[in-house]
Scaffold this motif. Structure first.
Motif, short mmCIF file in Angstrom:
data_model
loop_
_atom_site.label_atom_id
_atom_site.label_comp_id
_atom_site.label_asym_id
_atom_site.label_seq_id
_atom_site.Cartn_x
_atom_site.Cartn_y
_atom_site.Cartn_z
N HIS A 424 0.80 -1.06 -0.01
CA HIS A 424 0.03 0.11 0.26
C HIS A 424 1.05 1.33 0.16
CE1 HIS A 424 0.65 -1.16 4.39
NE2 HIS A 424 1.07 0.05 4.42
N GLY A 476 -8.05 0.64 2.77
CA GLY A 476 -6.84 1.01 3.51
C GLY A 476 -7.53 1.56 4.97
N THR A 493 -3.83 4.78 4.74
CA THR A 493 -3.02 3.87 3.67
C THR A 493 -4.00 3.71 2.62
OG1 THR A 493 -3.96 2.03 4.74
CG2 THR A 493 -1.53 2.70 5.14
N LYS A 495 -4.55 0.98 -1.00
CA LYS A 495 -4.16 -0.28 -1.66
C LYS A 495 -3.51 0.10 -2.84
CE LYS A 495 -5.75 -4.48 -3.47
NZ LYS A 495 -5.02 -5.50 -3.18
#
Ligand code: ADP
Length: 503
Positions: A424, A476, A493, A495
């Protein structure tokens, strides 16, 4: 023509040469056990010269503790001497000049020299062979230990599909004892009927064309217990070759429990997904339907204000203003809730240049940035695959919070950066604002949770709940680290996908 004497002489010469050059050690003793003849190989083996041995009792070459028993055996032998192996079935030992004891194999022969009975011993040092046998035995023992203690069922079968090895775990897994199935066909024992054809085709393909589709890899199939019950297994079949023979070794693990856990997990995830959809629908319907009565309340309050402008006393005006404020606030809340439930509804993943997204957000926030004299540093950001509106909203909420929750006494400094990880992208938005106490780090992401009153800082407490939902929509997560009085860093985050671009 050679005469008899010449022939005898030639034979004697041949035997002497044989004796001298034999690669086996030869000793000749008389009836008293005294050594008469020693060949060079025996000299080498025992480390004595011929002169040192000749006339000495044969027991000189026997380990101390075996001397007496040897003497008895020797006397016994001469009572009925004949050619035979010595000490059949027993381990024999000899001793050399240095006192080293070593295992030997001895063949005994016998002849007469005039009236004297002579015994011939052909001696072979078998130390190396015994060592090799011991190594083999110990490696067999190790293999047996491994087979017995393995958590996997280990089954070997030959090219006719007949079982040759069946370890204790195989007994536990399939319910058959080793002696019941050895020699029987694997297919008949552990493979359910409907898989027989696949199994046999696989075997034939390997044997005829060396096709290894299912060999040397982990596969999951269904096996059958002795009681007829089918269950899932994880299996690796390895082709092997030993002593000119092909065979297969199967390493098998019963994965019933793992499968059950996976199924439970799947059901749980599906249940959760269903409940989330229901909840979203509920939030959507509720917020949507609440708007109508709210509009009615606001409309009539407006009418009241207009119609009774002159007559209304101070209190009535105050109360009407309260109602207006409250219904405005409620409308905002309901609108927020509606937006929240709509997030990602019409999702289309598209390539998004995060640099452009952030610049768009900053241009929308120009007023707030200028008013606060904010310093904003932005690293090079990637182009990711995302939902355009939602991604913009994510950056907007985080940046506007950093501007809003700034510390008095200096300009807000905001750094926006990204780090590529294995799976990620890790984004960071750091500010030098008022910070957040650790006990609220999770709570602030819950819908309508705020740490301040609306008079201190405007807002409804939905921004971070939006951010959480948006990060999750992109597979995320989002979280915060912060030091009160010094500032906060929001991490999220997204992906990573093959189509993403950076720098
Ligand atoms: P709102 O901004 O409407 O209050 P949010 O969900 O965006 O709602 O934020 C929830 C709470 O988290 C805020 O009320 C604030 O107390 C805290 N918070 C959010 N961002 C920051 C920040 N950058 N610095 C300090 N506190 C923050």
């Amino acid at each position: 023509m050679k005469d008899q004497n010449e022939i005898l002489l030639e034979n004697e010469k041949a035997f002497k040469s044989l004796f001298e050059h034999a690669t086996i050690s030869i000793l000749v003793t008389d009836e008293n056990g005294d050594i008469n003849l020693v060949n060079p190989n025996a000299e080498k083996l025992f480390g004595y010269d011929r002169e040192e041995l000749t006339g000495k009792p044969i027991e000189l070459l026997i380990p101390e503790q075996l001397k007496e028993i040897h003497r008895q055996h020797r006397q016994h032998y001469f009572k009925a001497p004949k050619a035979r192996p010595m000490g059949l079935g027993k381990d024999l030992f000899a001793r050399d000049k240095n006192g080293r004891t070593f295992p030997v194999e001895i063949s005994l022969g016998y002849y007469k020299l005039g009236a004297k009975k002579m015994a011939v011993a052909f001696i072979t040092d078998v130390s190396e062979r015994k060592k090799a046998e011991a190594i083999l035995r110990s490696s067999e023992e190790t293999t047996r230990l491994i087979m017995n203690s393995a958590l996997d069922a280990i089954i070997c079968f030959d090219t006719n599909d007949c079982i040759t090895v069946w370890n204790p775990q195989a007994e536990k897994t399939f319910g058959w004892k080793e002696n019941e199935i050895k020699g029987r066909r694997l297919a008949e024992i552990i493979i359910p009927k409907h898989y027989h054809v696949i199994h046999e085709t696989g075997l034939t393909r390997y044997l005829c064309a060396h096709e290894t589709m299912v060999l040397n890899r982990l596969i999951e199939i269904t096996a059958m217990h002795r009681n007829g019950k089918e269950f899932p297994i994880e299996l690796t079949i390895v082709p092997m070759h030993q002593n000119d023979t092909d065979f297969f070794c199967a390493f098998i693990r019963d994965i019933t429990e793992r499968r059950e856990a996976e199924n439970r997990q799947k059901e749980y995830a599906e249940d959760l997904k269903r409940k989330n959809i229901e909840l979203e629908q509920f939030a959507y319907v509720a917020s949507h339907d609440l708007q109508e009565p709210l509009r009615t309340v606001s409309g009539f309050v407006e009418l009241l204000k207009r119609h009774y402008k002159e007559e209304a006393n101070e209190n009535v005006t105050k109360y009407i203003n309260y109602i207006t404020d409250a219904s405005d606030r409620m409308r905002r809340l309901v609108q927020d809730l509606l937006d929240y439930s709509r997030l990602g509804r019409e999702r289309i993943l598209e390539p998004l240049d995060c640099n452009q997204v952030v610049h768009q957000v900053l241009s929308d926030l120009t007023m707030a940035v200028q008013e606060s004299h904010a310093i904003i540093n932005i690293d090079m950001l990637p182009t990711v695959s995302g939902y355009a509106t939602e991604m913009k909203q994510l950056f907007q909420n985080l940046i506007s919070n950093s501007l809003k929750f700034r510390k008095p006494g200096g300009p807000p400094v905001i750094n926006i950066s990204v780090m590529p990880k294995q799976e990620h992208w890790l984004f960071q938005i750091t500010d030098n604002g008022i910070g957040i106490d650790e006990k609220y780090w999770e709570r602030i992401f819950i819908i309508f949770q705020r740490l301040h009153t609306k008079t201190e800082y405007a807002g409804t407490g939905i921004g971070l709940a939006h951010c959480k939902k948006i990060a999750e929509l992109h597979n995320g997560k989002i979280w915060v680290h912060s030091v009160p009085g010094e500032g906060s860093t929001f991490y999220f985050t997204l992906k990573k996908r093959d189509t993403d671009v950076w720098k």
